[in-house]
Design a protein around this motif. Structure first.
Motif, short mmCIF file in Angstrom:
data_model
loop_
_atom_site.label_atom_id
_atom_site.label_comp_id
_atom_site.label_asym_id
_atom_site.label_seq_id
_atom_site.Cartn_x
_atom_site.Cartn_y
_atom_site.Cartn_z
N VAL A 47 42.80 12.32 2.78
CA VAL A 47 42.12 13.42 2.09
C VAL A 47 40.75 12.99 1.57
O VAL A 47 40.61 11.92 0.98
CB VAL A 47 42.98 13.93 0.91
N LEU B 48 40.79 14.61 -7.39
CA LEU B 48 42.00 14.54 -6.58
C LEU B 48 43.09 15.45 -7.16
O LEU B 48 43.77 16.17 -6.43
CB LEU B 48 42.48 13.09 -6.53
N ASP C 56 51.95 9.46 -0.90
CA ASP C 56 52.94 10.52 -1.06
C ASP C 56 53.67 10.34 -2.39
O ASP C 56 53.61 9.29 -3.01
CB ASP C 56 53.93 10.56 0.12
N GLU D 120 52.48 15.10 0.14
CA GLU D 120 51.90 14.12 1.06
C GLU D 120 50.40 14.34 1.16
O GLU D 120 49.95 15.47 1.36
CB GLU D 120 52.48 14.29 2.47
N LEU D 121 49.64 13.28 1.00
CA LEU D 121 48.20 13.35 1.21
C LEU D 121 47.88 12.49 2.42
O LEU D 121 48.28 11.33 2.48
CB LEU D 121 47.43 12.81 0.00
N ASP D 122 47.18 13.07 3.38
CA ASP D 122 46.85 12.33 4.58
C ASP D 122 45.34 12.30 4.76
O ASP D 122 44.72 13.31 5.07
CB ASP D 122 47.53 13.00 5.79
N PRO E 175 40.12 20.43 0.26
CA PRO E 175 39.62 19.14 0.74
C PRO E 175 38.64 19.33 1.88
O PRO E 175 38.79 20.24 2.70
CB PRO E 175 40.88 18.40 1.20
N ILE F 12 44.95 18.65 -5.33
CA ILE F 12 46.40 18.79 -5.18
C ILE F 12 46.87 20.12 -5.77
O ILE F 12 47.79 20.76 -5.26
CB ILE F 12 47.13 17.61 -5.87
N THR G 152 45.28 8.46 1.09
CA THR G 152 46.58 8.74 1.67
C THR G 152 47.66 8.22 0.73
O THR G 152 47.65 7.05 0.37
CB THR G 152 46.71 8.02 3.03
N HIS H 34 44.62 16.36 5.09
CA HIS H 34 45.63 17.37 4.78
C HIS H 34 46.38 17.02 3.52
O HIS H 34 46.66 15.88 3.24
CB HIS H 34 46.62 17.48 5.93
N ILE H 35 46.73 18.08 2.77
CA ILE H 35 47.63 17.93 1.64
C ILE H 35 48.84 18.81 1.94
O ILE H 35 48.68 20.00 2.24
CB ILE H 35 46.97 18.40 0.33
#
Lengths: 274, 322
Positions: free
Chosen positions: B11, B57, B37, B7-9, B67, B61, B35, B71-72
């Motif tokens: 970032v 990116l 997932d 999940e990337l929020d 970042p 990850i 963002t 959040h990742i």
């Protein structure tokens, strides 16, 4: 272009440009011919341009060397050439060095140099491989348009079948040093005759194909491209070919004409073509 | 609905470039508010031109660049709180250039066995068995293990690169342009191999590529990036059949298709070139090149909003289909 370097050399054959044999032309004559009658666009615009010379000067050089122009006249014409390849504000850009330009702009400069003297032939060696796809589309349109206006023929070297299909009238497919098939562009994609061409055309993931037929395994061409030091005997494609028979292992296939207009218009070099 | 694997929020990865003495310090927003997932066993295609932040990116990850913002989370846990080795067992990468990404002085066996030893598999018989098994899976012969990278062709080297990425049994593999350095006649082999391994091992992929034919073929979902932002994401069918962002349309229009000569509508093409990430245009980053540009686009940043379920586009004119 007469630029082969040792250990490579032209072993045999003739190269004819507009009725004139040029394979044995002396270096001085080749220098007059390169840029004037045959222009070339290279793959990597960063390494093909001189980093220490402003781009305007590199274009103007063409007029000075080939058309007896003085430098001030040549620089004016260079500015006009930059305008033709649609570089924005050419009056400022002619003083820029290659590193100050983006990849697409550099390739425009290459196009301007190659076409400066309105050559009879333009050799474009993977002209857009180093560029992004949206920029590629612009450069290709530009090249096609300018060449049509100047009456320049294009020899386009590319591994991008899509690009070739959209740009070219006739296509020749090379494999391991030999032309294995040549046909008009529509025909070669609709009805490829050589197993290698058929393999290439089939192995491409095509846009829209998944929507029509679902996610299928791509058709593969087995094996690897042979090393230049160890070409197989007979047909050089035989180790990778599904149709290979005994004759393919020993006898190099001759040309089979596919056209009534003459053997060089459309041909295939395969014992089991079709 | 399966729990997302990744999940990337929101970032963001920003770099400080330049110096205070020479023109001042600038912030380069390589990735800016991304963002998305990835679910287990899914393939997400990540598309965009060079310099749009795809590779940055990927490194974020992998846990190789922290970042700047956002959040990742991997397997539901924040990447920043995970052990480096544990992350390496979950996410691995296949690189673009198989000529540059293998150590020329190590045999294939060493390349594959080192990660195992580093991660605590010390039993010699087990290491040997897993190396042999992995070679077989990627279509190489057992005797290849004792050769050096220069003895292999490009396609075989990419198979070694894939074997190296899979030897620790990761759940997510990031493929960064896995076939663009290979001969055209070899690409289909590697794409087929990647898809087979995905099914056999239940892998999730992030497929980074500018080759839209490849992306359409392998992806379940697709995200399109432009200058650090996601401009459109959705299922592969929505993206390719009903693209709503003008940039996505321009990308698709720019691909010459050997089977549809010049079917491209000229109006869809993008003008000019990608802007510098150091000085992105205000408002919508794409507006200087956009055929649909309006006043509003130069001021207001479009948000990534839904067009349909699971299909989102960051364009003020996402409802227009012309």
């Amino acid at each position: 272009m007469g630029l082969l370097k040792r250990p490579l050399s032209l072993a045999s054959g003739r190269i004819v440009l507009d009725g004139q044999e040029i394979q044995d032309a002396p270096p001085a004559e080749m220098r007059r011919l390169r840029g004037k009658r045959v222009g070339m666009i290279f793959q990597e615009p960063m390494t093909a341009l001189n980093p220490l010379s402003p781009v305007g000067r590199q274009i103007a050089e063409m007029f000075v060397l080939h058309e007896d122009a003085g430098w001030s006249e040549a620089m004016d014409r260079a500015e006009e050439a930059l305008r033709q390849v649609r570089v924005p504000s050419p009056e400022r850009r002619i003083r820029d060095y290659p590193h100050q330009l983006s990849g697409g702009m550099r390739q425009r400069v290459m196009v301007a140099i190659a076409l400066a003297c309105s050559p009879e032939l333009l050799i474009a060696d993977e002209p857009t491989t180093a560029l992004d796809v949206t920029v590629q589309a612009e450069i290709i349109d530009l090249m096609a348009e300018l060449c049509a206006a100047k009456g320049t023929a294009i020899l386009m070297i590319s591994h991008d079948l899509g690009l070739v299909a959209n740009m070219c009238r006739r296509v020749a497919v090379m494999y391991a040093g030999r032309i294995v098939e040549a046909q008009p562009a529509e025909a070669i994609f609709a009805n490829p005759q050589h197993p290698y061409t058929q393999g290439l055309v089939d192995s491409l993931p095509r846009l829209g194909e998944r929507a029509r037929r679902g996610q299928q395994r791509l058709r593969e061409i087995a094996g690897v491209v042979p090393s230049i030091q160890a070409y197989p005997a007979g047909c050089r494609f035989n180790p990778r070919c599904l149709r290979a028979t005994d004759v393919c292992l020993s006898v190099p296939p001759e040309i089979t004409s596919l056209s009534a207009d003459g053997p060089m218009q459309a041909f295939v070099r395969c014992h089991h073509h079709g | 609905m399966a729990e997302p694997l990744l999940e990337l929020d929101d970032v963001a990865v920003h770099f400080k470039v330049g110096s205070a003495l020479a023109g001042g310090v600038h912030t380069l927003k390589a990735v800016d508010g991304v963002t998305f997932d990835v679910k287990p066993g899914e393939c997400l295609g990540l598309v965009g031109e060079s310099g749009c932040g795809k590779s940055t990116l990927a490194l974020a990850i992998m846990g190789l660049i922290p970042p700047t913002h956002g959040h990742i989370a991997l397997d539901g846990r924040d990447l920043a709180k995970r052990q480096r080795l544990e992350t390496a067992r979950t996410v691995q990468m296949v690189f673009q250039d198989p000529y540059a990404s293998l150590n020329p002085r190590q045999t294939v066996r060493r390349t594959l066995a080192d990660p195992l030893r580093l991660h605590g598999v010390t039993d010699k018989a087990e290491v040997a068995a897993r190396v042999a098994d992995m070679l077989a899976r990627v279509g190489l012969r057992p005797e290849h293990a004792d050769r050096y990278p220069h003895e292999f062709s490009g396609g075989q080297r990419q198979r070694i690169g894939i074997a190296r990425a899979l030897i620790l049994k990761p759940k997510l593999v990031i493929c960064d342009e896995p076939v663009s350095a290979l001969d055209v006649s070899i690409r289909a082999q590697i794409i087929n191999l990647l898809l087979e391994l995905k099914d056999e091992l239940g892998l999730a992929y992030i497929m980074i590529s500018h080759d839209l034919g490849v992306v359409e073929h392998v992806s379940d979902r697709v995200a399109v990036m432009y200058l650090g932002r996601i401009v459109e994401q959705g299922g592969w069918q929505e993206i390719f059949e009903d693209p709503r962002h003008p940039y996505t349309r321009a990308l698709i229009a720019a691909i010459p298709d050997p089977f549809h000569r010049a079917a491209v509508s000229a109006g869809a093409k993008a003008k000019g070139e990608i802007a510098s990430a150091l000085a992105p245009p205000p408002g919508c980053h794409f507006h200087p090149r956009c055929p649909l540009r309006a006043e509003r686009c130069t001021i207001e940043v479009p948000t990534l909003d839904a067009v349909a379920a699971g299909h989102r586009a960051a364009c003020h004119f996402r409802e227009r289909t012309d």
